[in-house]
Design an enzyme around this catalytic site. Structure first.
Site, mmCIF file in Angstrom:
data_model
loop_
_atom_site.group_PDB
_atom_site.id
_atom_site.type_symbol
_atom_site.label_atom_id
_atom_site.label_comp_id
_atom_site.label_asym_id
_atom_site.label_seq_id
_atom_site.Cartn_x
_atom_site.Cartn_y
_atom_site.Cartn_z
ATOM 1 C CD GLU A 111 -2.524 -1.117 2.738
ATOM 2 O OE1 GLU A 111 -2.317 -0.218 3.577
ATOM 3 O OE2 GLU A 111 -3.206 -2.109 2.981
ATOM 4 C CE LYS A 113 5.300 4.844 6.997
ATOM 5 N NZ LYS A 113 4.952 6.106 7.591
ATOM 6 C CG ASP A 115 3.890 12.320 5.284
ATOM 7 O OD1 ASP A 115 3.827 11.948 6.467
ATOM 8 O OD2 ASP A 115 4.755 13.108 4.865
ATOM 9 C CE1 TYR A 226 -3.560 2.444 8.700
ATOM 10 C CE2 TYR A 226 -3.359 4.177 7.052
ATOM 11 C CZ TYR A 226 -3.170 3.720 8.343
ATOM 12 O OH TYR A 226 -2.606 4.535 9.272
ATOM 13 C CE LYS A 313 9.423 6.776 6.882
ATOM 14 N NZ LYS A 313 9.304 8.114 7.384
ATOM 15 C CB CYS A 415 22.557 43.868 9.416
ATOM 16 S SG CYS A 415 20.854 43.311 9.603
ATOM 17 C CB CYS A 418 19.459 47.246 11.132
ATOM 18 S SG CYS A 418 20.845 46.330 11.805
ATOM 19 C CB CYS A 433 22.656 41.570 12.749
ATOM 20 S SG CYS A 433 22.164 43.264 13.170
ATOM 21 C CB CYS A 439 18.360 44.475 14.000
ATOM 22 S SG CYS A 439 18.298 43.589 12.440
HETATM 23 S S1 IVH Z 1 -0.636 0.172 8.753
HETATM 24 C C1 IVH Z 1 0.950 -1.753 12.834
HETATM 25 N N1 IVH Z 1 -0.843 1.295 6.414
HETATM 26 O O1 IVH Z 1 2.384 4.899 9.117
HETATM 27 C C2 IVH Z 1 0.918 -0.488 12.091
HETATM 28 N N2 IVH Z 1 0.055 2.595 8.203
HETATM 29 O O2 IVH Z 1 4.615 3.841 11.177
HETATM 30 C C3 IVH Z 1 -0.320 -0.377 11.261
HETATM 31 N N3 IVH Z 1 0.597 4.897 7.570
HETATM 32 O O3 IVH Z 1 1.052 5.233 12.313
HETATM 33 C C4 IVH Z 1 -0.256 0.751 10.342
HETATM 34 N N4 IVH Z 1 -0.018 4.742 5.463
HETATM 35 O O4 IVH Z 1 -0.048 6.563 10.473
HETATM 36 C C5 IVH Z 1 -0.467 1.453 7.702
HETATM 37 N N5 IVH Z 1 -1.108 2.150 4.281
HETATM 38 C C6 IVH Z 1 -0.749 2.314 5.542
HETATM 39 C C7 IVH Z 1 -0.227 3.533 6.033
HETATM 40 C C8 IVH Z 1 0.150 3.634 7.367
HETATM 41 C C9 IVH Z 1 0.478 5.536 6.406
HETATM 42 C C10 IVH Z 1 1.159 5.483 8.806
HETATM 43 C C11 IVH Z 1 0.295 5.289 10.019
HETATM 44 C C12 IVH Z 1 1.152 4.631 11.058
HETATM 45 C C13 IVH Z 1 2.525 4.801 10.509
HETATM 46 C C14 IVH Z 1 3.323 3.555 10.841
#
Ligand code: IVH
Length: 692
Positions: A111, A113, A115, A226, A313, A415, A418, A433, A439
């Protein structure tokens, strides 16, 4: 039709259109028609409040104000994931999985990740009842009213196509602010003279915790789901659960993929490396999860995270940009920061597009960095944006030097704000400065620091508003804030012309803004001493150091009168900090400033902190810990044990009930515990004890 039936009909209709729109991107009726029906429902609900349905779409528009979010326990702890940036570590992960499963065949689900911030959402008898932030993984903030504003979240789940959900279940997912909403929000903040957010994640996190749910609704948050959790086993695989969640109306991102081998996983990672930028939200990697729930059980958990999942990552994205010029910013301490002004090849002031946002500037840190990179104006440079989203210039593309006219960078001797002559201290990379008192950016910077969330937390003020107050001569230092009157604020106005676009912006204080500022300043008088100590801005005294000093010395006078030796006896106060504190209080102006804060009524004495009680699941049990932990600093772990009725003891003995074993534990404690048969538990097991 009687009102009760009409309310139910309207609720169902609007929810249906809503789901079609947010899940299938289909508008079956026009916005106008939708609003008309919504208005009708709203007015019926006002007339007959008892008839309002728990899944009424009117919850989505917010309206409720939450003063303090309740802190509630998670039914199942919210763990985090092990991270890696390396393909080799993914192969190692796969090896561990294979070994752990003794030759059984297995599959992964990959999946995105996302943010944002993780959210837990509980449903009882099909009705959404609670939305909670992750918090420390054991307890989080109850932000139900704000979560209800998420348009893609069903407030009522209807059984569909043979999927029967248990009476109580939880879904988890990532709350986020799409790029479009993020940019709109920052534009608005800028126009109102308020500070903008550094990245969509911070903006989402800040928005989910707003007290005013109407404002939350307006900002356009969303969430991807998820995970499904319940006491009963409903699904055999993660894939099944995702398909069912989608059918039940949850917003499940369709970017996931089933992979039979780690090579397939790698291919998915490659596929999304660039493609992820076309998604409407920020992502920072890929999550790889074992598909079968039974196999997940077999693998179990380490001290910190599940053994059945890992997060890969992506490295920061890097792109070329043209260095148009260098400007110099003056911070509150007088430190000069050179800033790269970046642009695309057309030099049309539009900047470059990097990791989903527009980048026009990047910090160059100091003169040494400019030298190290051998930068020249006109160069093509590489710009990188890591997870923290402050862009960095990482190097020069020398093959392109000369394509534009290049010019040597002359570091200023005076600076830029100022005109004072800059100086450089022995051993420091920054130029400073010296004009502390005259300033303008230093003065404004100190006030901005003073109002910061971790300091006096005056969120009704921001950069632009402080600039206006300073320009009008109303505040010259932070103590002046406490003399401000509503009458002085109301009606103040400033017109700013954007040099690039020629657009005119107005920052003005109307009734509400003026009143909010006065109220915010008044409320800041309640901020605890440690925050005041941080707010006054002694160099090297950050929030953590301020907390240490406050709890050791208890009041400002003891700190003011402490000798160098006395300061050094405080925990974790080294030479540099001790000298800086001494120097600060030797300055008569600073001493006067403190006296003015005292007169204004700020807290200059530490109050005994009331220990919070969260539960009694650990009552009568003794604990000791060793090593480091994912979710807790050592102090926080102790507080957590005590808040739940447990006791922390100082050494391993036969009477010790549990030794909590973290990362890199001390071998002597472990050995003694083994000898004495003391039960050793991981951080995850400890968290599970709290959650019962
Ligand atoms: S599963 C046991 N799936 O990543 C952990 N987490 O470090 C279950 N996150 O706190 C999390 N996308 O906020 C999962 N597709 C995804 C995710 C996801 C982002 C974040 C989530 C979690 C952190 C894990």
């Amino acid at each position: 039709m009687n009102p009760a039936d009409r309310i139910i009909e309207l609720t169902e209709k609007l929810n249906y259109y809503n789901e079609r729109y947010y899940m299938d991107s289909v508008s079956e009726i026009s916005d106008q028609e939708f609003d008309l029906l919504l208005k009708e429902l709203e007015s019926l609900e006002t007339e007959y409040p008892d008839l309002k349905q728990p899944d009424s779409p009117t919850h989505r528009v917010g309206g409720g104000i939450t003063k303090n979010f309740a802190n509630v326990a998670h039914r199942y702890p919210m763990l985090s994931l092990a991270n890696t940036y390396s393909e080799q570590e993914l192969i190692d992960f796969d090896e561990r999985v294979r070994k752990g499963l003794n030759g059984e065949s297995y599959e992964y689900i990959c999946e995105q990740k996302f943010d944002g911030i993780s959210l837990s959402m509980t449903f009882e008898n099909g009705i959404f009842v609670r939305g909670v932030t992750r918090g420390d993984g054991v307890r989080g903030d109850d932000i139900t009213t704000n979560v209800k504003t998420l348009r893609s979240l069903p407030l009522k789940v209807n059984p569909k196509e043979g999927i029967s959900v248990p009476p109580i279940f939880e879904v988890r997912g990532e709350g986020f602010l799409p790029f479009a909403s993020f940019e709109k929000m920052n534009r608005e903040a800028e126009e109102a003279g308020e500070e903008s957010y550094a990245n969509p994640r911070n903006a989402a996190s800040g928005t989910f915790k707003l007290q005013d749910s109407k404002e939350v609704a307006r900002r356009g948050l969303d969430a991807y789901i998820y995970q499904f959790l319940a006491d009963q086993e409903i699904f055999a695989t993660h894939e099944e659960s995702l398909i069912a969640l989608k059918k039940l109306g949850f917003n499940v991102s369709q970017t996931y993929c089933k992979c039979a081998t780690i090579a397939d996983v790698m291919a998915y990672i490659k596929e999304w490396e660039d493609k992820r930028y076309s998604l409407p939200l920020a992502t920072d990697g890929i999550v790889i999860k074992l598909n079968s729930f039974a196999q997940r059980e077999e693998l179990g958990y380490t001290a910190k995270s599940p053994r059945w999942a890992i997060a890969y990552k992506y490295k920061a994205e890097s792109k070329p940009a043209i260095l148009r010029g260098v400007t110099y910013q003056v911070g509150r301490t007088g430190a000069i920061t050179p800033v790269a002004e970046l642009d695309n090849e057309k030099l049309n002031h539009k900047g470059i597009h990097l990791s989903g946002t527009t980048v026009k500037r990047a910090s160059l840190h100091n003169a040494n960095e400019i030298e190290r990179l051998d930068l020249r104006i006109g160069d093509t440079v590489f710009v990188e944006k890591g997870g923290e989203i402050i862009p960095k210039v990482t190097g020069v593309d020398l093959t392109r030097r000369g394509m534009f006219d290049t010019q040597k960078i002359e570091y200023p001797t005076n600076c830029p704000e100022c005109g004072a002559e800059l100086y450089r201290k022995e051993g420091e990379a920054n130029h400073y400065c010296p004009n502390e008192k005259g300033c303008p950016p230093q003065i404004r910077g100190r006030i901005e620091h003073f109002i910061h969330r971790k300091a006096m937390n005056i969120d009704s003020l921001g950069e632009g508003k402080i600039e206006l107050l300073y320009e009008k001569g109303l505040v010259k230092d932070a103590a002046d804030l406490y003399d401000l009157k509503y009458e002085q604020l109301f009606g103040l106005e400033k017109v700013i012309e954007d040099k690039e676009t020629g657009k005119v912006k107005r920052i003005g204080f109307k009734e509400k803004t003026a009143q909010n500022i006065v109220d915010g300043i008044e409320k800041s008088k309640e901020m605890p001493f440690k925050q005041v100590l941080f707010a006054i801005g002694i160099r090297y005294v950050g929030a953590t150091v301020a907390e240490k000093l406050a709890s050791f010395f208890k009041n400002i006078d003891a700190i003011k009168n402490a000798s160098y030796e006395e300061l050094r006896t405080a925990p974790e106060i080294g030479d540099k900090i001790a000298l800086s504190v001494l120097e600060y209080f030797q300055n008569e102006d600073n001493r006067q400033f403190i006296e003015r804060l005292r007169t204004a009524g700020l807290q200059l004495t530490a109050q005994n902190e009331v220990k919070e009680i969260e539960g009694d699941t650990l009552t009568g049990k003794t604990f000791l810990y060793t090593g480091t932990f994912e979710n807790f600093e050592r102090e926080a772990l102790e507080l957590k044990i005590e808040a739940n009725g447990g006791k922390v003891v100082s050494g391993v003995s036969g009477k010790l009930d549990y030794l909590i074993v973290g990362d890199k534990p001390g071998s002597s404690k472990i050995e003694k515990a083994k000898k004495l048969n003391v039960k050793m538990i991981s951080e995850t097991e400890f968290m599970a004890m709290l959650a019962v």
